[in-house]
Motif scaffolding. Sequence first.
Motif, PDB file in Angstrom:
ATOM      1  N   GLN A  17       0.815  -1.215   0.000  1.00 56.22           N
ATOM      2  CA  GLN A  17       0.000   0.000   0.000  1.00 56.22           C
ATOM      3  C   GLN A  17       0.848   1.265   0.000  1.00 56.22           C
ATOM      4  OE1 GLN A  17      -3.978  -0.684   2.463  1.00 56.22           O
ATOM      5  NE2 GLN A  17      -2.187  -1.060   3.740  1.00 56.22           N
ATOM      6  N   ASP A  40      -3.059  -3.619  -4.235  1.00 48.45           N
ATOM      7  CA  ASP A  40      -3.255  -3.051  -2.899  1.00 48.45           C
ATOM      8  C   ASP A  40      -4.611  -3.481  -2.352  1.00 48.45           C
ATOM      9  OD1 ASP A  40      -4.967  -1.591  -4.475  1.00 48.45           O
ATOM     10  OD2 ASP A  40      -4.115   0.365  -4.007  1.00 48.45           O
ATOM     11  N   ASP A  43      -5.530  -4.674   3.225  1.00 50.71           N
ATOM     12  CA  ASP A  43      -4.980  -3.672   4.133  1.00 50.71           C
ATOM     13  C   ASP A  43      -3.818  -4.282   4.917  1.00 50.71           C
ATOM     14  OD1 ASP A  43      -4.408  -1.655   5.883  1.00 50.71           O
ATOM     15  OD2 ASP A  43      -6.359  -1.648   6.891  1.00 50.71           O
TER      16      ASP A  43
END
Length: 283
Positions: A17, A40, A43
């Motif tokens: 990310q 991405d 998380d």
Amino acid sequence: MSAVHLYKHHKVAFLTQHGKQTLLRGSLETALGCELVHTDGYDTDLLGTFTRDQSRPCSQIEAARQKALIGMRLTQTTIGIASEGSFGMDPFGGFIPWNTEVLVWIDQNLGLEVHGIAHGPAQSLHKTIQSKNELEAFASAANFPNHLLVLRPNNQDDPDILKGIDNLADLLQAFDWAKQKSIQGRVFVENDLRAHANPTRQGVIRKACDNLIQKLRSRCPQCNTPGYWITEQTAGLPCSACGHKTHLPISEIWCCATCGHEDHKHLSLDRLADPSRCDFCNP
């Protein structure tokens, strides 16, 4: 078969990310002929954050391994790479901030896992402050705004947090916000250690990538699998000035994690250590 031929046109998943794909793509694709596929879609903060709002539940290598496997599932590829960093004090004297970066390469086709590793000084400062003069002094020492900052009220564990501060106006506004929320008017400020926010860390990640590439291009003489590398070194290279043994290696053991083949290599006998590396000449 060379590593370039082995991975030519193969898609390699990279879950991140924080912009790490821009650090590695050129080197990996040029050296191996592969195609880096960035995602991405997960998380990665769930696997731990440097700001302690989410603790890392596993080791550094295991966290990178999990990222690689998740990235492979998301992109439906059989090869993946992932990065994980850690910070502490240097292992030599414990005086300066230190960064260790690990890259994990997983090739499910070969049942292979290879690690690229690098270490180096870190831009990783933190301090509790109460005034804007203290803030400005810290920002200078922390190489702001080239390196971004993080602020929170009270202490390093306060749940209120502002990350990625990259300019003076936002920094001053964040200070006012944190000071107003603080019970005793204290503000905790630190370097943002995420890859996109910390150019010093980016340099160590690139070095880890170089180390990974070297390992992937080193093939086992027995089974031809990539990742044939040094697993042990014996110190004792003589000093060129006094002849005393130094901590530099005089022999190495190379090993293949796939077939277990080992090779004991004695380094060139005409090599001598520089006196600067000798504890006797340079205590």
